[in-house]
Design a protein around this motif. Structure first.
Motif: not given
Length: 326
Positions: A176-187
Protein backbone atom coordinates in the motif's frame (compact mmCIF):
# COMPACT_ATOMS: atom_id res chain seq x y z
CA UNK A 1 10.52 9.58 -8.03
CA UNK A 2 12.76 7.57 -10.28
CA UNK A 3 10.30 5.99 -12.70
CA UNK A 4 10.87 3.84 -15.77
CA UNK A 5 8.22 3.15 -18.39
CA UNK A 6 8.98 -0.25 -19.85
CA UNK A 7 7.46 -0.17 -23.31
CA UNK A 8 6.93 3.53 -24.02
CA UNK A 9 4.55 3.14 -26.92
CA UNK A 10 1.15 4.83 -27.08
CA UNK A 11 -0.17 4.80 -23.52
CA UNK A 12 3.21 4.19 -21.89
CA UNK A 13 4.64 7.14 -23.78
CA UNK A 14 1.75 9.32 -22.63
CA UNK A 15 2.46 8.47 -18.98
CA UNK A 16 6.19 9.03 -19.44
CA UNK A 17 5.59 12.48 -20.95
CA UNK A 18 3.23 13.53 -18.18
CA UNK A 19 5.44 12.27 -15.35
CA UNK A 20 8.54 13.91 -16.82
CA UNK A 21 6.75 17.26 -17.08
CA UNK A 22 5.70 16.89 -13.44
CA UNK A 23 9.37 16.83 -12.46
CA UNK A 24 10.07 13.14 -11.97
CA UNK A 25 13.23 11.39 -13.14
CA UNK A 26 11.76 9.42 -16.03
CA UNK A 27 13.39 6.87 -18.29
CA UNK A 28 11.83 4.79 -21.05
CA UNK A 29 12.65 1.49 -22.65
CA UNK A 30 11.82 1.54 -26.35
CA UNK A 31 13.23 0.24 -29.61
CA UNK A 32 13.65 0.89 -33.32
CA UNK A 33 12.64 4.14 -34.95
CA UNK A 34 10.60 5.17 -31.90
CA UNK A 35 13.70 4.94 -29.68
CA UNK A 36 15.86 6.80 -32.20
CA UNK A 37 13.34 9.63 -32.47
CA UNK A 38 13.04 10.00 -28.68
CA UNK A 39 16.83 10.13 -28.36
CA UNK A 40 17.13 12.73 -31.13
CA UNK A 41 14.19 15.02 -30.38
CA UNK A 42 12.75 13.99 -27.00
CA UNK A 43 9.37 12.37 -26.41
CA UNK A 44 6.72 14.29 -28.32
CA UNK A 45 3.09 14.57 -27.27
CA UNK A 46 -0.06 15.97 -28.90
CA UNK A 47 -3.49 16.16 -27.26
CA UNK A 48 -6.09 18.52 -28.70
CA UNK A 49 -4.58 22.00 -28.59
CA UNK A 50 -1.72 20.83 -26.35
CA UNK A 51 1.65 19.77 -27.73
CA UNK A 52 5.14 19.51 -26.32
CA UNK A 53 8.30 17.51 -25.84
CA UNK A 54 9.70 15.86 -22.74
CA UNK A 55 13.35 15.10 -22.08
CA UNK A 56 13.57 11.50 -20.90
CA UNK A 57 16.40 9.00 -20.75
CA UNK A 58 15.73 6.49 -23.53
CA UNK A 59 17.38 3.11 -23.94
CA UNK A 60 16.82 -0.37 -25.32
CA UNK A 61 18.94 -1.82 -22.49
CA UNK A 62 17.19 -1.81 -19.08
CA UNK A 63 20.42 -2.87 -17.38
CA UNK A 64 21.88 0.53 -18.27
CA UNK A 65 19.07 2.23 -16.32
CA UNK A 66 19.31 0.21 -13.11
CA UNK A 67 16.77 -0.32 -10.29
CA UNK A 68 13.91 2.17 -10.11
CA UNK A 69 11.51 3.44 -7.46
CA UNK A 70 8.67 2.37 -9.76
CA UNK A 71 8.27 0.71 -13.14
CA UNK A 72 5.19 1.07 -15.32
CA UNK A 73 4.89 -1.81 -17.76
CA UNK A 74 3.45 -0.07 -20.80
CA UNK A 75 3.01 -2.98 -23.17
CA UNK A 76 -0.19 -4.84 -23.94
CA UNK A 77 -0.83 -8.33 -22.65
CA UNK A 78 0.52 -9.78 -25.90
CA UNK A 79 3.95 -8.30 -25.13
CA UNK A 80 4.25 -9.31 -21.47
CA UNK A 81 6.25 -12.50 -22.00
CA UNK A 82 8.99 -10.54 -23.75
CA UNK A 83 9.11 -8.11 -20.83
CA UNK A 84 10.17 -10.69 -18.23
CA UNK A 85 13.96 -10.48 -18.88
CA UNK A 86 13.76 -6.72 -19.54
CA UNK A 87 11.97 -5.98 -16.28
CA UNK A 88 14.34 -7.84 -13.97
CA UNK A 89 17.28 -5.34 -14.13
CA UNK A 90 14.90 -2.50 -13.24
CA UNK A 91 13.70 -4.10 -10.03
CA UNK A 92 15.32 -3.50 -6.65
CA UNK A 93 14.19 -4.57 -3.20
CA UNK A 94 11.77 -1.60 -2.89
CA UNK A 95 10.64 -1.24 -6.51
CA UNK A 96 6.91 -1.15 -7.24
CA UNK A 97 5.88 -2.54 -10.63
CA UNK A 98 2.56 -1.43 -12.10
CA UNK A 99 0.86 -3.63 -14.70
CA UNK A 100 -2.01 -1.58 -16.21
CA UNK A 101 -3.04 -3.90 -19.04
CA UNK A 102 -6.44 -4.39 -20.68
CA UNK A 103 -8.29 -7.67 -20.36
CA UNK A 104 -7.75 -10.51 -17.92
CA UNK A 105 -4.41 -9.81 -16.18
CA UNK A 106 -1.72 -12.35 -15.33
CA UNK A 107 -1.83 -11.30 -11.64
CA UNK A 108 -5.56 -12.01 -11.20
CA UNK A 109 -5.15 -15.19 -9.09
CA UNK A 110 -2.20 -13.92 -7.01
CA UNK A 111 -3.26 -13.70 -3.36
CA UNK A 112 -6.93 -14.29 -4.21
CA UNK A 113 -9.29 -16.94 -2.81
CA UNK A 114 -11.25 -18.06 -5.88
CA UNK A 115 -14.76 -19.58 -5.75
CA UNK A 116 -14.24 -21.79 -8.83
CA UNK A 117 -11.40 -23.66 -10.49
CA UNK A 118 -9.36 -21.18 -12.49
CA UNK A 119 -9.50 -21.59 -16.29
CA UNK A 120 -6.20 -22.64 -17.81
CA UNK A 121 -5.37 -19.45 -19.69
CA UNK A 122 -1.99 -18.73 -21.29
CA UNK A 123 -1.79 -15.34 -19.55
CA UNK A 124 -1.82 -16.99 -16.11
CA UNK A 125 1.30 -18.99 -16.97
CA UNK A 126 3.29 -15.75 -16.80
CA UNK A 127 2.86 -15.61 -13.01
CA UNK A 128 5.59 -18.17 -12.38
CA UNK A 129 8.07 -16.11 -14.42
CA UNK A 130 7.29 -12.74 -12.81
CA UNK A 131 7.17 -14.13 -9.29
CA UNK A 132 10.73 -15.44 -9.61
CA UNK A 133 11.99 -11.89 -8.94
CA UNK A 134 8.91 -9.98 -7.74
CA UNK A 135 7.14 -10.42 -4.41
CA UNK A 136 3.35 -9.87 -4.34
CA UNK A 137 3.91 -6.68 -2.31
CA UNK A 138 5.90 -5.21 -5.23
CA UNK A 139 3.05 -5.65 -7.71
CA UNK A 140 0.22 -3.26 -8.50
CA UNK A 141 -2.48 -3.82 -11.09
CA UNK A 142 -4.62 -1.29 -12.81
CA UNK A 143 -6.95 -0.20 -15.58
CA UNK A 144 -6.58 2.64 -18.07
CA UNK A 145 -9.16 4.89 -19.66
CA UNK A 146 -7.16 6.87 -22.22
CA UNK A 147 -7.01 6.92 -26.02
CA UNK A 148 -3.49 7.04 -27.45
CA UNK A 149 -1.65 6.23 -30.67
CA UNK A 150 1.91 6.49 -31.97
CA UNK A 151 1.27 7.89 -35.44
CA UNK A 152 4.91 8.72 -36.08
CA UNK A 153 8.12 7.68 -34.30
CA UNK A 154 8.74 9.55 -31.09
CA UNK A 155 5.32 11.24 -30.90
CA UNK A 156 2.27 10.12 -28.91
CA UNK A 157 -1.16 11.37 -30.01
CA UNK A 158 -3.82 11.44 -27.31
CA UNK A 159 -7.46 11.34 -28.50
CA UNK A 160 -9.05 11.89 -25.09
CA UNK A 161 -7.86 15.34 -23.91
CA UNK A 162 -8.99 16.06 -20.38
CA UNK A 163 -10.38 12.55 -20.00
CA UNK A 164 -7.39 10.36 -19.13
CA UNK A 165 -7.80 8.09 -16.14
CA UNK A 166 -5.59 5.53 -14.45
CA UNK A 167 -6.90 3.40 -11.59
CA UNK A 168 -4.54 1.08 -9.73
CA UNK A 169 -3.92 -0.62 -6.41
CA UNK A 170 -1.56 -3.05 -4.72
CA UNK A 171 -2.23 -6.80 -4.85
CA UNK A 172 -1.60 -7.29 -1.14
CA UNK A 173 -1.80 -4.84 1.80
CA UNK A 174 1.99 -4.77 2.26
CA UNK A 175 2.29 -2.87 -1.02
CA UNK A 176 0.00 0.00 0.00
CA UNK A 177 2.71 2.54 0.89
CA UNK A 178 4.58 2.12 -2.39
CA UNK A 179 1.32 2.38 -4.30
CA UNK A 180 0.47 5.64 -2.54
CA UNK A 181 3.83 7.09 -3.56
CA UNK A 182 3.17 6.32 -7.21
CA UNK A 183 -0.37 7.68 -6.97
CA UNK A 184 1.11 10.90 -5.55
CA UNK A 185 3.58 11.03 -8.44
CA UNK A 186 0.66 11.37 -10.85
CA UNK A 187 -0.62 14.47 -9.05
CA UNK A 188 -0.54 17.52 -11.33
CA UNK A 189 0.23 15.40 -14.41
CA UNK A 190 -3.13 15.74 -16.14
CA UNK A 191 -3.69 12.01 -15.78
CA UNK A 192 -6.32 11.43 -13.11
CA UNK A 193 -4.91 8.58 -11.03
CA UNK A 194 -6.96 6.98 -8.27
CA UNK A 195 -7.20 3.91 -6.09
CA UNK A 196 -10.24 1.72 -6.88
CA UNK A 197 -12.48 0.47 -4.10
CA UNK A 198 -11.70 -3.05 -5.28
CA UNK A 199 -8.91 -3.89 -7.72
CA UNK A 200 -10.54 -6.92 -9.34
CA UNK A 201 -13.96 -5.28 -9.33
CA UNK A 202 -12.42 -2.41 -11.27
CA UNK A 203 -10.77 -4.90 -13.62
CA UNK A 204 -14.11 -6.62 -14.33
CA UNK A 205 -15.79 -3.27 -15.02
CA UNK A 206 -13.21 -2.35 -17.64
CA UNK A 207 -13.22 -5.87 -19.08
CA UNK A 208 -16.98 -5.71 -19.61
CA UNK A 209 -16.60 -2.53 -21.63
CA UNK A 210 -13.83 -4.00 -23.77
CA UNK A 211 -15.46 -7.39 -24.37
CA UNK A 212 -18.66 -5.64 -25.52
CA UNK A 213 -17.98 -2.32 -27.24
CA UNK A 214 -14.41 -3.00 -28.40
CA UNK A 215 -15.23 -6.50 -29.64
CA UNK A 216 -18.27 -5.28 -31.59
CA UNK A 217 -16.20 -2.44 -33.08
CA UNK A 218 -13.63 -4.97 -34.23
CA UNK A 219 -16.23 -7.37 -35.65
CA UNK A 220 -17.84 -4.54 -37.66
CA UNK A 221 -14.61 -2.55 -38.32
CA UNK A 222 -16.18 0.57 -36.81
CA UNK A 223 -15.58 2.98 -33.98
CA UNK A 224 -16.76 1.89 -30.55
CA UNK A 225 -19.73 4.25 -30.79
CA UNK A 226 -21.29 2.13 -33.57
CA UNK A 227 -23.06 0.15 -30.84
CA UNK A 228 -24.86 3.34 -29.80
CA UNK A 229 -25.62 4.41 -33.36
CA UNK A 230 -26.98 1.06 -34.59
CA UNK A 231 -29.87 -0.26 -32.45
CA UNK A 232 -29.28 -3.84 -33.58
CA UNK A 233 -25.69 -3.73 -32.40
CA UNK A 234 -26.82 -1.89 -29.29
CA UNK A 235 -28.96 -4.88 -28.34
CA UNK A 236 -25.99 -7.25 -28.77
CA UNK A 237 -23.91 -4.85 -26.66
CA UNK A 238 -26.53 -4.88 -23.90
CA UNK A 239 -26.74 -8.67 -23.92
CA UNK A 240 -22.96 -9.02 -23.57
CA UNK A 241 -22.88 -6.52 -20.70
CA UNK A 242 -25.68 -8.39 -18.90
CA UNK A 243 -23.81 -11.67 -19.41
CA UNK A 244 -20.67 -10.00 -18.09
CA UNK A 245 -22.51 -8.87 -14.96
CA UNK A 246 -23.52 -12.48 -14.34
CA UNK A 247 -20.00 -13.82 -14.96
CA UNK A 248 -18.43 -11.32 -12.56
CA UNK A 249 -21.08 -12.07 -9.92
CA UNK A 250 -20.37 -15.79 -10.19
CA UNK A 251 -16.73 -15.03 -9.36
CA UNK A 252 -17.62 -12.88 -6.37
CA UNK A 253 -17.82 -9.36 -7.84
CA UNK A 254 -21.14 -7.49 -7.74
CA UNK A 255 -20.79 -4.85 -10.46
CA UNK A 256 -24.27 -4.57 -12.04
CA UNK A 257 -23.33 -2.31 -14.94
CA UNK A 258 -26.34 -0.73 -16.63
CA UNK A 259 -25.92 -1.35 -20.41
CA UNK A 260 -27.85 1.81 -21.33
CA UNK A 261 -25.73 3.96 -19.03
CA UNK A 262 -22.37 2.79 -20.35
CA UNK A 263 -23.59 2.76 -23.94
CA UNK A 264 -24.48 6.44 -23.63
CA UNK A 265 -20.88 7.19 -22.62
CA UNK A 266 -19.08 4.91 -25.07
CA UNK A 267 -16.28 6.90 -26.76
CA UNK A 268 -16.23 7.77 -30.45
CA UNK A 269 -12.84 6.24 -31.16
CA UNK A 270 -11.21 3.23 -32.76
CA UNK A 271 -10.42 0.87 -29.87
CA UNK A 272 -6.99 -0.68 -29.49
CA UNK A 273 -8.30 -4.09 -30.62
CA UNK A 274 -9.30 -2.59 -33.95
CA UNK A 275 -6.11 -0.53 -34.23
CA UNK A 276 -4.04 -3.68 -33.75
CA UNK A 277 -6.08 -5.56 -36.36
CA UNK A 278 -5.71 -2.79 -38.93
CA UNK A 279 -1.99 -2.34 -38.30
CA UNK A 280 -1.16 -6.06 -38.22
CA UNK A 281 -0.06 -6.22 -34.58
CA UNK A 282 -0.58 -9.14 -32.15
CA UNK A 283 -4.06 -8.91 -30.67
CA UNK A 284 -5.40 -9.28 -27.12
CA UNK A 285 -8.20 -11.60 -28.23
CA UNK A 286 -7.37 -14.15 -25.54
CA UNK A 287 -7.35 -11.67 -22.67
CA UNK A 288 -10.29 -9.48 -23.71
CA UNK A 289 -12.92 -11.81 -25.17
CA UNK A 290 -11.91 -15.45 -24.80
CA UNK A 291 -10.89 -15.15 -21.13
CA UNK A 292 -14.28 -13.94 -19.84
CA UNK A 293 -15.95 -16.62 -21.94
CA UNK A 294 -13.70 -19.21 -20.27
CA UNK A 295 -14.58 -17.78 -16.85
CA UNK A 296 -18.27 -18.14 -17.76
CA UNK A 297 -17.83 -21.81 -18.63
CA UNK A 298 -15.82 -22.47 -15.47
CA UNK A 299 -18.63 -20.98 -13.35
CA UNK A 300 -21.48 -22.52 -15.36
CA UNK A 301 -22.81 -19.14 -16.55
CA UNK A 302 -24.47 -19.04 -20.01
CA UNK A 303 -22.94 -16.38 -22.29
CA UNK A 304 -24.29 -16.99 -25.82
CA UNK A 305 -23.86 -13.43 -27.13
CA UNK A 306 -20.30 -13.15 -25.81
CA UNK A 307 -19.47 -16.59 -27.21
CA UNK A 308 -20.78 -15.61 -30.65
CA UNK A 309 -18.88 -12.33 -30.89
CA UNK A 310 -15.76 -13.95 -29.40
CA UNK A 311 -15.81 -16.68 -32.05
CA UNK A 312 -16.13 -14.09 -34.83
CA UNK A 313 -13.33 -11.79 -33.68
CA UNK A 314 -11.05 -14.74 -32.85
CA UNK A 315 -11.50 -16.00 -36.42
CA UNK A 316 -10.69 -12.55 -37.81
CA UNK A 317 -7.47 -12.42 -35.80
CA UNK A 318 -6.48 -16.01 -36.56
CA UNK A 319 -7.00 -15.56 -40.31
CA UNK A 320 -4.70 -12.54 -40.23
CA UNK A 321 -2.16 -14.47 -38.10
CA UNK A 322 -2.48 -11.97 -35.24
CA UNK A 323 -3.66 -14.50 -32.67
CA UNK A 324 -3.29 -18.22 -31.97
CA UNK A 325 -4.87 -20.32 -29.22
CA UNK A 326 -1.35 -21.31 -28.13
Amino acid sequence: MRICVLGAGATGGHFAYRLAHAGHEVSVVARGAHLAAIRDRGLGFVSGDESGTAAVVASDDPAALGPQDAVIVGVKATGLAAMVPLLKPLVGAETLVLFPQNGMPWWYPVGEDLPHSLPDLPVFRLAEQFLQFLTPSQIAGGTIYSGNEVREPGVVFNSSPGKNFLSFAELVPEGAAATERLLDAFSDTGVIASRPAGLRTSMWRKLLQNMSGSAIALATRNRSSISREDPRLGEIYARIVREGNAIAKAWGYEIEIDPAEVLAKIPHHRPSLLQDYEQGRPMEIGEIVLAPAAFARAAGVPSPSLDTVAAIVARLAIDKQLYTDE
